[in-house]
Design a protein around this motif. Structure first.
Motif, mmCIF file in Angstrom:
data_model
loop_
_atom_site.group_PDB
_atom_site.id
_atom_site.type_symbol
_atom_site.label_atom_id
_atom_site.label_comp_id
_atom_site.label_asym_id
_atom_site.label_seq_id
_atom_site.Cartn_x
_atom_site.Cartn_y
_atom_site.Cartn_z
ATOM 1 N N ALA A 56 0.857 -1.184 0.000
ATOM 2 C CA ALA A 56 0.000 0.000 0.000
ATOM 3 C C ALA A 56 0.896 1.238 0.000
ATOM 4 O O ALA A 56 2.039 1.189 0.454
ATOM 5 N N ASP A 57 0.349 2.360 -0.501
ATOM 6 C CA ASP A 57 1.142 3.597 -0.564
ATOM 7 C C ASP A 57 1.154 4.351 0.753
ATOM 8 O O ASP A 57 2.014 5.208 0.972
ATOM 9 N N THR A 58 0.175 4.066 1.604
ATOM 10 C CA THR A 58 0.138 4.710 2.928
ATOM 11 C C THR A 58 -0.282 3.661 3.961
ATOM 12 O O THR A 58 -0.888 2.639 3.606
ATOM 13 N N ALA A 59 -0.007 3.986 5.244
ATOM 14 C CA ALA A 59 -0.420 3.075 6.316
ATOM 15 C C ALA A 59 -1.944 3.033 6.393
ATOM 16 O O ALA A 59 -2.537 1.965 6.602
ATOM 17 N N ALA A 60 -2.582 4.194 6.179
ATOM 18 C CA ALA A 60 -4.050 4.260 6.236
ATOM 19 C C ALA A 60 -4.673 3.325 5.201
ATOM 20 O O ALA A 60 -5.621 2.595 5.493
ATOM 21 N N GLU A 61 -4.094 3.332 4.004
ATOM 22 C CA GLU A 61 -4.624 2.468 2.938
ATOM 23 C C GLU A 61 -4.395 0.990 3.297
ATOM 24 O O GLU A 61 -5.259 0.144 3.054
ATOM 25 N N ALA A 62 -3.244 0.695 3.895
ATOM 26 C CA ALA A 62 -2.912 -0.705 4.214
ATOM 27 C C ALA A 62 -3.918 -1.321 5.188
ATOM 28 O O ALA A 62 -4.259 -2.497 5.069
ATOM 29 N N VAL A 63 -4.391 -0.542 6.168
ATOM 30 C CA VAL A 63 -5.225 -1.141 7.226
ATOM 31 C C VAL A 63 -6.697 -1.260 6.838
ATOM 32 O O VAL A 63 -7.461 -1.919 7.531
ATOM 33 N N ARG A 64 -7.096 -0.648 5.731
ATOM 34 C CA ARG A 64 -8.516 -0.689 5.339
ATOM 35 C C ARG A 64 -8.974 -2.124 5.141
ATOM 36 O O ARG A 64 -8.390 -2.857 4.366
ATOM 37 N N GLY A 65 -10.001 -2.543 5.879
ATOM 38 C CA GLY A 65 -10.569 -3.878 5.715
ATOM 39 C C GLY A 65 -9.738 -4.988 6.340
ATOM 40 O O GLY A 65 -10.081 -6.168 6.217
ATOM 41 N N ALA A 66 -8.645 -4.639 7.036
ATOM 42 C CA ALA A 66 -7.808 -5.692 7.650
ATOM 43 C C ALA A 66 -8.433 -6.156 8.961
ATOM 44 O O ALA A 66 -8.924 -5.336 9.735
ATOM 45 N N ASP A 67 -8.425 -7.480 9.199
ATOM 46 C CA ASP A 67 -8.910 -7.945 10.512
ATOM 47 C C ASP A 67 -7.747 -8.105 11.492
ATOM 48 O O ASP A 67 -7.959 -8.271 12.681
ATOM 49 N N LEU A 68 -6.494 -8.024 10.993
ATOM 50 C CA LEU A 68 -5.330 -7.952 11.892
ATOM 51 C C LEU A 68 -4.351 -6.910 11.352
ATOM 52 O O LEU A 68 -3.970 -6.948 10.176
ATOM 53 N N VAL A 69 -3.965 -5.987 12.213
ATOM 54 C CA VAL A 69 -2.964 -4.976 11.860
ATOM 55 C C VAL A 69 -1.778 -5.166 12.796
ATOM 56 O O VAL A 69 -1.951 -5.240 14.023
ATOM 57 N N VAL A 70 -0.574 -5.292 12.225
ATOM 58 C CA VAL A 70 0.635 -5.495 13.040
ATOM 59 C C VAL A 70 1.530 -4.273 12.900
ATOM 60 O O VAL A 70 1.970 -3.943 11.787
ATOM 61 N N ILE A 81 2.092 6.475 13.549
ATOM 62 C CA ILE A 81 1.356 5.469 12.766
ATOM 63 C C ILE A 81 -0.046 5.283 13.345
ATOM 64 O O ILE A 81 -1.038 5.253 12.611
ATOM 65 N N ALA A 82 -0.132 5.170 14.686
ATOM 66 C CA ALA A 82 -1.437 4.962 15.326
ATOM 67 C C ALA A 82 -2.379 6.132 15.017
ATOM 68 O O ALA A 82 -3.571 5.931 14.734
ATOM 69 N N THR A 83 -1.843 7.343 15.036
ATOM 70 C CA THR A 83 -2.662 8.527 14.748
ATOM 71 C C THR A 83 -3.192 8.456 13.322
ATOM 72 O O THR A 83 -4.353 8.751 13.063
ATOM 73 N N GLU A 84 -2.312 8.017 12.410
ATOM 74 C CA GLU A 84 -2.727 7.971 11.000
ATOM 75 C C GLU A 84 -3.777 6.882 10.732
ATOM 76 O O GLU A 84 -4.757 7.119 10.036
ATOM 77 N N ILE A 85 -3.563 5.695 11.322
ATOM 78 C CA ILE A 85 -4.452 4.576 10.950
ATOM 79 C C ILE A 85 -5.767 4.571 11.731
ATOM 80 O O ILE A 85 -6.759 4.008 11.262
ATOM 81 N N GLY A 86 -5.766 5.179 12.952
ATOM 82 C CA GLY A 86 -6.945 5.133 13.829
ATOM 83 C C GLY A 86 -8.275 5.266 13.103
ATOM 84 O O GLY A 86 -9.135 4.370 13.178
ATOM 85 N N GLN A 110 -2.763 3.254 22.349
ATOM 86 C CA GLN A 110 -4.118 3.049 22.886
ATOM 87 C C GLN A 110 -5.064 4.247 22.678
ATOM 88 O O GLN A 110 -6.205 4.056 22.255
ATOM 89 N N PRO A 111 -4.619 5.487 22.927
ATOM 90 C CA PRO A 111 -5.553 6.611 22.789
ATOM 91 C C PRO A 111 -6.083 6.802 21.361
ATOM 92 O O PRO A 111 -7.100 7.460 21.179
ATOM 93 N N HIS A 112 -5.429 6.212 20.388
ATOM 94 C CA HIS A 112 -5.850 6.413 19.001
ATOM 95 C C HIS A 112 -6.708 5.258 18.476
ATOM 96 O O HIS A 112 -7.079 5.241 17.298
ATOM 97 N N MET A 113 -6.982 4.272 19.338
ATOM 98 C CA MET A 113 -7.761 3.121 18.900
ATOM 99 C C MET A 113 -9.258 3.416 19.070
ATOM 100 O O MET A 113 -9.720 3.709 20.172
ATOM 101 N N PRO A 114 -10.029 3.340 17.985
ATOM 102 C CA PRO A 114 -11.456 3.650 18.099
ATOM 103 C C PRO A 114 -12.211 2.559 18.858
ATOM 104 O O PRO A 114 -11.704 1.425 18.990
ATOM 105 N N GLU A 115 -13.379 2.886 19.347
ATOM 106 C CA GLU A 115 -14.284 1.949 20.003
ATOM 107 C C GLU A 115 -14.482 0.725 19.091
ATOM 108 O O GLU A 115 -14.620 0.885 17.873
ATOM 109 N N GLY A 116 -14.447 -0.468 19.654
ATOM 110 C CA GLY A 116 -14.723 -1.666 18.848
ATOM 111 C C GLY A 116 -13.491 -2.262 18.173
ATOM 112 O O GLY A 116 -13.573 -3.306 17.522
#
Ligand code: NAP
Length: 306
Positions: A56-70, A81-86, A110-116
């Motif tokens: 992916a070209d960005t971290a945000a794009e990489a995590v879209r639809g992922a059920d596991l993010v490492v 990274i957490a701020t960008e992908i949150g 942790q502060p950047h992780m959304p509910e759920g």
């Protein structure tokens, strides 16, 4: 072949992420692996080797639809990274990290992780002095510990699934509190690295006096230090900046012991030295018996550590 996650996003494509990808591919644990790293070079290498299905070209794009993010970037890069992908994480996704320090990563992510979204911090106790996308191999985690430090209230099902993945990659999994993790690792990994960096620095200063003798007659003790001191400078800078308290605590104890040994040498107290070295020898035996190293004369270094 048991698919544990449908879409895994690897953020960072270095030693740990590429080893995870090789291990997941070897066992068929992920239906699809997407990767992102800072440099286009690393992304291209990952695609060329084929341990990710696409970059992916960005971290945000990489995590879209992922059920596991490492998150497999240096500890100091976790917060950005957490701020960008949150905002882009899928509901119900699990986010884990592999950082060598746990309290600072939890505070950063942790502060950047959304509910759920389930954030379950982790740390594989496995590595080599090599880094980058070409350095990974599937057996890196074989018979090594993978420590998970779930925060209070973590979802048990999400933790169980992540544990299943780590075990399927060959690791033994344990759970512990993040503060305890940071203290244990300060003793077993962080302070020893600092001592190795120092010893190699001292020898390098001395080398200016003795020319190449330090290299030419390099004995096993010093060679082992140089291997450790060749570890990635960015990663280790971040470890010391973020595990400051525990490292300083252990370093204080280390200095006291060193002074006691220095005194024994000055006073010619052989009994003290002998008793000390007998005690430490038993620890080495314990590590071999626990299957965490080999007693072979080359320490099994003919092959990649596994
Ligand atoms: P590595 O081989 O140096 O790889 C780091 C990766 O992170 C590289 O792909 C790098 O991209 C990427 N990266 C760095 N900053 C980034 C940013 N701001 N945004 C996106 N990507 C970025 O490191 P590693 O050994 O795999 O270590 C990764 C993590 O695992 C660290 O937190 C470390 O503490 C932990 N860990 C390491 C070991 C070990 O022995 N090495 C063991 C256990 C845990 P580029 O390639 O483009 O530079």
């Amino acid at each position: 072949m048991t698919v544990i996650y449908k879409r895994v996003a690897l953020i960072g494509l270095g030693l740990i992420a590429s080893s995870m990808a090789h291990a997941m591919k070897a066992q068929g644990l992920a239906a699809e692996i997407v990767g992102y790293a800072k440099s286009p070079e690393s992304r291209a290498i990952a695609c060329e080797i084929g341990f990710i299905d696409h970059a992916a070209d960005t971290a945000a794009e990489a995590v879209r639809g992922a059920d596991l993010v490492v998150l497999a970037v240096p500890v100091g890069a976790m917060e950005a990274i957490a701020t960008e992908i949150g905002p882009h994480l899928a509901p119900g996704a699990t986010v884990t990290d592999v950082g060598s320090v746990k309290q600072a990563v939890i505070a950063a992510v942790q502060p950047h992780m959304p509910e759920g979204v389930h954030f379950i911090p982790g740390h594989p106790i496995a590595g080599t002095e090599h880094s980058g996308p070409r350095s990974g191999f599937a057996s890196l985690f074989q018979n090594r510990w993978w420590l998970l430090t779930p925060v209070p209230g973590a979802d048990p099902e999400a933790t169980r699934r992540l544990r299943q993945l780590c075990e399927a990659m060959g690791a033994k999994v344990d759970e512990m509190d993040a503060a305890h993790h940071d203290l244990v690792l300060a003793v077993t990994s962080h302070t020893p690295h600092l001592i190795a960096y120092t010893m190699v620095g001292v020898a390098d200063d001395l080398r200016r006096v003795t020319d190449s003798e330090v290299i030419q007659y390099s004995a096993a003790g010093f060679r082992d230090f140089t291997r450790i001191a060749a570890s990635d400078p960015t990663m280790w800078r971040d470890v010391f900046l973020t595990n400051k308290e525990a490292t300083l605590d252990i370093l204080g104890r280390f200095t006291e012991e060193l002074f006691a040994l220095q005194r024994a040498i000055r006073l010619g107290d052989g009994d003290h030295l002998h008793a000390y070295f007998t005690r430490t020898r038993a620890i080495r035996r314990g590590i071999i018996e626990a299957g965490q190293d080999t007693s072979a004369p080359d320490f099994g270094r003919g092959q990649p550590p596994g």
